[in-house]
Motif scaffolding. Structure first.
Motif, PDB file in Angstrom:
ATOM      1  N   UNK A  89       9.094  -0.661  11.045  1.00 35.43           N
ATOM      2  CA  UNK A  89       8.684   0.468  10.669  1.00 35.43           C
ATOM      3  C   UNK A  89       9.457   1.542  10.204  1.00 35.43           C
ATOM      4  N   UNK A  90       9.962   2.013  11.577  1.00 34.80           N
ATOM      5  CA  UNK A  90      10.909   3.281  11.110  1.00 34.80           C
ATOM      6  C   UNK A  90      11.885   2.749  10.524  1.00 34.80           C
ATOM      7  N   UNK A  91      12.476   1.704  10.503  1.00 33.59           N
ATOM      8  CA  UNK A  91      13.874   1.435   9.522  1.00 33.59           C
ATOM      9  C   UNK A  91      13.200   1.323   7.999  1.00 33.59           C
ATOM     10  N   UNK A  92      12.211   0.900   7.883  1.00 41.77           N
ATOM     11  CA  UNK A  92      11.592   0.858   6.272  1.00 41.77           C
ATOM     12  C   UNK A  92      11.311   2.216   6.014  1.00 41.77           C
ATOM     13  N   UNK A  93      10.814   2.905   6.791  1.00 41.46           N
ATOM     14  CA  UNK A  93      10.616   4.405   6.627  1.00 41.46           C
ATOM     15  C   UNK A  93      11.851   5.076   6.178  1.00 41.46           C
ATOM     16  N   UNK A  94      12.968   4.933   6.987  1.00 41.11           N
ATOM     17  CA  UNK A  94      14.090   5.714   6.784  1.00 41.11           C
ATOM     18  C   UNK A  94      14.793   5.068   5.571  1.00 41.11           C
ATOM     19  N   UNK A  95      14.861   3.768   5.228  1.00 42.23           N
ATOM     20  CA  UNK A  95      15.371   3.389   4.007  1.00 42.23           C
ATOM     21  C   UNK A  95      14.747   3.482   2.844  1.00 42.23           C
ATOM     22  N   UNK A  96      13.486   3.044   2.761  1.00 40.38           N
ATOM     23  CA  UNK A  96      12.583   3.133   1.471  1.00 40.38           C
ATOM     24  C   UNK A  96      11.683   4.407   1.480  1.00 40.38           C
ATOM     25  N   UNK A  97      10.939   4.274   2.750  1.00 40.27           N
ATOM     26  CA  UNK A  97       9.974   5.333   2.717  1.00 40.27           C
ATOM     27  C   UNK A  97       8.537   4.973   2.714  1.00 40.27           C
ATOM     28  N   UNK A 133     -10.071  -9.267  11.690  1.00 44.28           N
ATOM     29  CA  UNK A 133      -9.035  -8.433  11.700  1.00 44.28           C
ATOM     30  C   UNK A 133      -9.183  -6.958  10.750  1.00 44.28           C
ATOM     31  N   UNK A 134      -9.206  -6.003  11.209  1.00 41.21           N
ATOM     32  CA  UNK A 134      -9.409  -4.805  10.446  1.00 41.21           C
ATOM     33  C   UNK A 134      -7.700  -4.348  10.319  1.00 41.21           C
ATOM     34  N   UNK A 135      -7.440  -4.365   9.108  1.00 41.77           N
ATOM     35  CA  UNK A 135      -5.990  -4.005   8.904  1.00 41.77           C
ATOM     36  C   UNK A 135      -5.791  -2.650   7.953  1.00 41.77           C
ATOM     37  N   UNK A 136      -4.591  -2.101   8.422  1.00 37.19           N
ATOM     38  CA  UNK A 136      -4.328  -0.686   7.821  1.00 37.19           C
ATOM     39  C   UNK A 136      -2.991  -0.878   6.952  1.00 37.19           C
ATOM     40  N   UNK A 137      -3.010  -0.449   5.843  1.00 36.44           N
ATOM     41  CA  UNK A 137      -1.494  -0.493   5.127  1.00 36.44           C
ATOM     42  C   UNK A 137      -1.268   0.923   4.318  1.00 36.44           C
ATOM     43  N   UNK A 138      -0.267   1.021   4.058  1.00 37.36           N
ATOM     44  CA  UNK A 138       0.100   2.145   3.237  1.00 37.36           C
ATOM     45  C   UNK A 138       0.052   2.000   1.896  1.00 37.36           C
ATOM     46  N   UNK A 139       0.478   2.869   1.014  1.00 42.01           N
ATOM     47  CA  UNK A 139       0.140   2.793  -0.688  1.00 42.01           C
ATOM     48  C   UNK A 139       1.087   1.576  -1.181  1.00 42.01           C
ATOM     49  N   UNK A 140       1.833   1.026  -0.309  1.00 45.58           N
ATOM     50  CA  UNK A 140       2.371  -0.058  -1.204  1.00 45.58           C
ATOM     51  C   UNK A 140       2.167  -1.484  -0.272  1.00 45.58           C
ATOM     52  N   UNK A 141       1.131  -1.376   0.607  1.00 42.29           N
ATOM     53  CA  UNK A 141       0.975  -2.607   1.116  1.00 42.29           C
ATOM     54  C   UNK A 141       1.570  -2.800   2.376  1.00 42.29           C
ATOM     55  N   UNK A 142       2.412  -2.029   2.964  1.00 44.15           N
ATOM     56  CA  UNK A 142       3.066  -2.368   4.266  1.00 44.15           C
ATOM     57  C   UNK A 142       2.253  -2.224   5.441  1.00 44.15           C
ATOM     58  N   UNK A 143       1.938  -3.261   6.021  1.00 42.88           N
ATOM     59  CA  UNK A 143       1.290  -3.166   7.259  1.00 42.88           C
ATOM     60  C   UNK A 143       1.439  -1.969   8.412  1.00 42.88           C
ATOM     61  N   UNK A 144       0.608  -1.224   8.728  1.00 43.61           N
ATOM     62  CA  UNK A 144       0.835  -0.113   9.615  1.00 43.61           C
ATOM     63  C   UNK A 144       0.152  -0.281  11.042  1.00 43.61           C
ATOM     64  N   UNK A 145      -0.853  -1.255  11.076  1.00 42.47           N
ATOM     65  CA  UNK A 145      -1.542  -1.594  12.321  1.00 42.47           C
ATOM     66  C   UNK A 145      -2.639  -2.452  12.086  1.00 42.47           C
ATOM     67  N   UNK A 146      -3.145  -3.088  12.912  1.00 41.61           N
ATOM     68  CA  UNK A 146      -4.324  -3.837  12.842  1.00 41.61           C
ATOM     69  C   UNK A 146      -5.075  -3.988  14.205  1.00 41.61           C
ATOM     70  N   UNK A 147      -6.373  -4.070  14.051  1.00 38.92           N
ATOM     71  CA  UNK A 147      -7.530  -3.945  15.160  1.00 38.92           C
ATOM     72  C   UNK A 147      -8.108  -5.463  15.112  1.00 38.92           C
ATOM     73  N   UNK A 148      -8.433  -6.226  16.354  1.00 34.11           N
ATOM     74  CA  UNK A 148      -9.228  -7.287  16.235  1.00 34.11           C
ATOM     75  C   UNK A 148     -10.318  -7.291  17.136  1.00 34.11           C
ATOM     76  N   UNK A 256       6.992  -9.385   7.541  1.00 30.57           N
ATOM     77  CA  UNK A 256       6.686  -9.013   6.610  1.00 30.57           C
ATOM     78  C   UNK A 256       7.359  -7.710   6.110  1.00 30.57           C
ATOM     79  N   UNK A 257       7.286  -6.771   7.238  1.00 31.18           N
ATOM     80  CA  UNK A 257       8.153  -5.546   6.973  1.00 31.18           C
ATOM     81  C   UNK A 257       9.579  -5.738   6.652  1.00 31.18           C
ATOM     82  N   UNK A 258      10.103  -6.667   7.251  1.00 29.07           N
ATOM     83  CA  UNK A 258      11.647  -6.852   7.013  1.00 29.07           C
ATOM     84  C   UNK A 258      11.850  -7.606   5.629  1.00 29.07           C
TER      85      UNK A 258
END
Length: 279
Positions: A89-97, A133-148, A256-258
């Motif tokens: 997640x940190x790598x994606x945020x640094x390179x793409x945002x 599965x309760x899934x949280x994503x950002x505006x582009x669909x990148x998974x930010x976390x999930x609760x089961x 998925x993020x990679x």
């Protein structure tokens, strides 16, 4: 043929290997059998996530089912899976945002024929056991976390713990965040929660049919599809331990993020191992 293309799994393995703690040999004579390489076990776990089946089905002459489970538990205890997800997640945020100004939450139900700690009677599958599965994503669909939780749980009570996954980003969150939800969250309790947390809630009203492509929620539906179509464990979960399921979810999110990172950066960056074609 690998379960996941090498252009995705190779960089992920490099980071995963760096997170594995060193093994301390405590054998008094130092004459036990050689340890199975971590890469072999890692590939077996990825294959199980993608193809499904029991550990025995994926065991062969290189590694036994017992070793796969034991190594899995070692990595879970060391927090390797969670740290891998955070690193990607940190790598994606640094390179793409990451687009944290618009986030989306949605629920998904899967079968859990073996039961387990997180299983409950599914209201959409004749009362058979299932997992929500309760899934949280950002505006582009990148998974930010999930609760089961159990499949019998409503989406609304899982909203708060799902949004608490944003705490992993510390104080880097935007001042104003918009949360997009479907009609299942249309209630006064949800609106009060969003007011307390400071979210600008965009909830689809009950009884009003709005095409999903006219809203910002389509990204989380696409992410649900990435999970269910790419990984058998999200379609039929045979794991009984909540800890194991959460660890595997972290690994799935990291894959998925990679994949999204490489696909997006393919047109903007150059590196030595960059695929010739956009993956």
């Amino acid at each position: 043929m690998p379960a996941v293309p090498s252009s995705f799994i190779e960089p992920l393995w490099v980071q995963f290997e760096a997170l594995i703690p060193p093994v301390v040999d405590t054998h008094p004579l130092g004459c036990h059998r050689p340890r199975v390489p971590d890469r072999v076990v890692f590939d077996k776990i990825v294959a199980k996530l993608v193809l499904g089946g029991s550990y025995v089905k994926h065991a062969d002459a290189t590694v036994s089912a017992t070793t796969i489970r034991a190594r899995r538990d070692e990595w879970i205890a060391a927090g390797v899976f969670v740290r891998l997800e955070q690193t990607t997640l940190e790598a994606y945020d640094q390179i793409v945002g990451l687009d944290l100004a618009d986030v989306t939450v949605d629920g998904q139900i899967t079968k859990a024929p073996c039961g387990g700690q997180a299983a409950g009677r599914s209201p959409v599958d004749r009362g058979k056991l299932g997992i929500k599965w309760s899934r949280l994503t950002d505006g582009a669909g990148i998974p930010l976390g999930c609760v089961i939780d159990g499949a019998n749980r409503h989406d609304s009570p899982l909203l708060r713990p799902t949004l608490e996954r944003l705490a992993r980003f510390g104080f880097d969150l935007p001042d104003q965040m918009r949360l997009h939800l479907d009609a299942g969250y249309d209630s006064g309790v949800t609106r009060d929660l969003l007011d307390d947390l400071g979210f600008d809630g965009h909830i689809q009203p009950k009884g009003v049919i709005v095409p999903i492509n006219h809203t910002r929620r389509w990204v989380v539906e696409r992410t649900n599809s990435w999970n269910s179509r790419g990984f058998n464990i999200v379609t039929i979960c045979t794991e009984r331990s909540t800890t194991v399921i959460e660890a595997f979810l972290a690994l799935i999110s990291a894959i998925i993020i990679t994949r999204r990172l490489i696909r997006t950066a393919w047109t903007t960056h150059r590196w030595d191992t960059r695929p010739r074609r956009r993956p």
